[in-house]
Write an enzyme that holds these catalytic residues in place. Structure first.
Site, PDB file in Angstrom:
ATOM      1  N   ARG A 103       0.844  -1.195   0.000  1.00 20.67           N
ATOM      2  CA  ARG A 103       0.000   0.000   0.000  1.00 20.67           C
ATOM      3  C   ARG A 103       0.871   1.234   0.000  1.00 20.67           C
ATOM      4  O   ARG A 103       1.749   1.347   0.858  1.00 20.67           O
ATOM      5  CB  ARG A 103      -0.813   0.017   1.303  1.00 20.67           C
ATOM      6  CG  ARG A 103      -2.201  -0.372   1.143  1.00 20.67           C
ATOM      7  CD  ARG A 103      -3.088  -0.130   2.310  1.00 20.67           C
ATOM      8  NE  ARG A 103      -2.548   0.248   3.600  1.00 20.67           N
ATOM      9  CZ  ARG A 103      -3.299   0.633   4.614  1.00 20.67           C
ATOM     10  NH1 ARG A 103      -4.605   0.706   4.480  1.00 20.67           N
ATOM     11  NH2 ARG A 103      -2.777   0.957   5.773  1.00 20.67           N
ATOM     12  N   THR A 107      -1.225   7.564  -0.496  1.00 19.45           N
ATOM     13  CA  THR A 107      -2.522   7.451  -1.188  1.00 19.45           C
ATOM     14  C   THR A 107      -3.364   6.282  -0.679  1.00 19.45           C
ATOM     15  O   THR A 107      -4.557   6.210  -0.940  1.00 19.45           O
ATOM     16  CB  THR A 107      -2.307   7.238  -2.691  1.00 19.45           C
ATOM     17  OG1 THR A 107      -1.661   5.959  -2.872  1.00 19.45           O
ATOM     18  CG2 THR A 107      -1.420   8.324  -3.296  1.00 19.45           C
ATOM     19  N   ASP A 199       0.921  -2.923  12.211  1.00 21.60           N
ATOM     20  CA  ASP A 199       1.320  -3.334  10.859  1.00 21.60           C
ATOM     21  C   ASP A 199       1.656  -4.823  10.868  1.00 21.60           C
ATOM     22  O   ASP A 199       2.667  -5.239  11.451  1.00 21.60           O
ATOM     23  CB  ASP A 199       2.531  -2.510  10.402  1.00 21.60           C
ATOM     24  CG  ASP A 199       2.860  -2.756   8.936  1.00 21.60           C
ATOM     25  OD1 ASP A 199       3.032  -3.933   8.554  1.00 21.60           O
ATOM     26  OD2 ASP A 199       2.929  -1.783   8.176  1.00 21.60           O
ATOM     27  N   ASP A 202       5.121  -5.907   9.310  1.00 18.38           N
ATOM     28  CA  ASP A 202       6.258  -5.530  10.160  1.00 18.38           C
ATOM     29  C   ASP A 202       6.350  -6.434  11.386  1.00 18.38           C
ATOM     30  O   ASP A 202       7.439  -6.787  11.829  1.00 18.38           O
ATOM     31  CB  ASP A 202       6.134  -4.068  10.601  1.00 18.38           C
ATOM     32  CG  ASP A 202       6.516  -3.113   9.479  1.00 18.38           C
ATOM     33  OD1 ASP A 202       7.021  -3.575   8.439  1.00 18.38           O
ATOM     34  OD2 ASP A 202       6.299  -1.897   9.651  1.00 18.38           O
TER      35      ASP A 202
HETATM   36  C1  PRP Z   1      -1.061  -4.586   4.378  1.00 25.49           C
HETATM   37  C2  PRP Z   1      -1.885  -5.839   4.484  1.00 25.49           C
HETATM   38  C3  PRP Z   1      -2.718  -5.776   3.237  1.00 25.49           C
HETATM   39  C4  PRP Z   1      -2.969  -4.307   3.086  1.00 25.49           C
HETATM   40  C5  PRP Z   1      -4.347  -4.020   3.582  1.00 25.49           C
HETATM   41  O1  PRP Z   1      -0.007  -4.772   3.514  1.00 25.49           O
HETATM   42  O2  PRP Z   1      -1.117  -6.988   4.602  1.00 25.49           O
HETATM   43  O3  PRP Z   1      -2.085  -6.319   2.099  1.00 25.49           O
HETATM   44  O4  PRP Z   1      -1.988  -3.626   3.896  1.00 25.49           O
HETATM   45  O5  PRP Z   1      -4.686  -2.687   3.346  1.00 25.49           O
HETATM   46  P1  PRP Z   1      -5.819  -2.275   2.307  1.00 25.49           P
HETATM   47  O6  PRP Z   1      -6.996  -3.152   2.602  1.00 25.49           O
HETATM   48  O7  PRP Z   1      -6.059  -0.837   2.655  1.00 25.49           O
HETATM   49  O8  PRP Z   1      -5.291  -2.445   0.925  1.00 25.49           O
HETATM   50  P2  PRP Z   1       1.149  -3.673   3.340  1.00 25.49           P
HETATM   51  O9  PRP Z   1       0.815  -2.725   2.253  1.00 25.49           O
HETATM   52  O10 PRP Z   1       1.456  -3.065   4.672  1.00 25.49           O
HETATM   53  O11 PRP Z   1       2.353  -4.539   2.806  1.00 25.49           O
HETATM   54  P3  PRP Z   1       3.208  -5.665   3.576  1.00 25.49           P
HETATM   55  O12 PRP Z   1       2.313  -6.862   3.716  1.00 25.49           O
HETATM   56  O13 PRP Z   1       4.336  -5.894   2.647  1.00 25.49           O
HETATM   57  O14 PRP Z   1       3.633  -5.121   4.908  1.00 25.49           O
HETATM   58  N1  URA Z   2      -2.201  -3.081   7.027  1.00 28.57           N
HETATM   59  C1  URA Z   2      -1.760  -3.473   8.243  1.00 28.57           C
HETATM   60  O1  URA Z   2      -0.774  -4.202   8.349  1.00 28.57           O
HETATM   61  N2  URA Z   2      -2.431  -3.046   9.319  1.00 28.57           N
HETATM   62  C2  URA Z   2      -3.514  -2.276   9.236  1.00 28.57           C
HETATM   63  O2  URA Z   2      -4.104  -1.921  10.284  1.00 28.57           O
HETATM   64  C3  URA Z   2      -3.958  -1.871   7.965  1.00 28.57           C
HETATM   65  C4  URA Z   2      -3.293  -2.297   6.863  1.00 28.57           C
END
Ligand code: PRP
Ligand code: URA
Length: 207
Positions: A103, A107, A199, A202
């Site tokens: 994400r 944005t 997160d 993370d």
């Molecule tokens: C997180 C999560 C989803 C997304 C959800 O991923 O694992 O993929 O955010 O958010 P949304 O419903 O608003 O799209 P992130 O972008 O943090 O990537 P990561 O898994 O690599 O940490």
């Molecule tokens: N992605 C995450 O990892 N945590 C949240 O709360 C939202 C999006």
């Protein structure tokens, strides 16, 4: 009708309490994600078709049921990887086909960076997995990619979701069943699930 199935299992909720806690260390967090995904996978696969076979036990021959549908596990990287470990424990013969997305922090729009969904070869059922359904942007983009692959059905499995993400998914893809451990209260102004767990990526990867 679209399905939204939220777990009421006490063991799942006990593990979720540990998962949410900010002082849960990454190694424990990761293990809880595996365990919760396995348990949610059990709930989400209750309606799988089976076929009857004959099995020879050490005592005698008997009828038994085996899975009749082919299944693919599709994790959205990175955090979905943690769920695919649990799902692979439940469905060891299911191929795991990865989709890479993150994400954009400003944005909140998903950015796709990897796909290993093959052309022209598709399992009957796709289990799309990501622990967090927040705005729904990542799941929507993933489902659009998966639908081009033409599985018979898609189920989306998340550990936590915000109502905003569930609504976005239902509006765009009412045919996709959503399986959750819990439905949280809302999104924060920065797009995080509240109360959530922070997160997920993370915390799984200790970054
Ligand atoms: C997180 C999560 C989803 C997304 C959800 O991923 O694992 O993929 O955010 O958010 P949304 O419903 O608003 O799209 P992130 O972008 O943090 O990537 P990561 O898994 O690599 O940490
Ligand atoms: N992605 C995450 O990892 N945590 C949240 O709360 C939202 C999006």
């Amino acid at each position: 009708m679209p399905e939204l199935l939220i777990s009421h299992h006490p063991v799942i909720h006990n593990k979720l309490a540990q998962l949410r806690a900010q002082d849960t260390p990454p190694a424990v967090f990761r293990k809880l994600v595996h365990e919760l995904s396995f348990l949610l996978g059990v709930e989400a696969t209750q309606d799988l078709a089976t076929t009857e076979v004959q099995v020879q036990t050490p005592m005698q021959s008997c009828k038994a049921q085996i899975l009749a549908e082919s299944i693919a596990i599709v994790p959205i990287l990175r955090a979905g990887l943690g769920m695919s470990v649990g799902l692979s424990g439940l469905l060891p013969d299911a191929p795991v086909r990865h989709l890479g997305m993150y994400r954009d922090e400003e944005t909140l729009q998903p950015v796709a960076y990897y796909s290993n969904i093959p052309a022209g070869q598709c399992e009957d059922l796709v289990l799309l997995v990501d622990p967090m359904l927040a705005t729904g942007g990542s799941a929507l983009m993933a489902i659009e990619q998966i639908k081009r692959w033409q599985p018979k059905r898609i189920k989306f499995l998340a550990l936590l979701a915000a109502p905003e993400g569930v609504a976005a998914l239902h509006d765009a893809h009412p045919d996709v069943a959503i399986h959750l451990c819990v439905l949280d209260e809302k999104l924060s102004p920065k797009g995080y699930i509240l109360p959530g767990l922070g997160d997920a990526g993370d915390r799984i990867f200790n970054t």
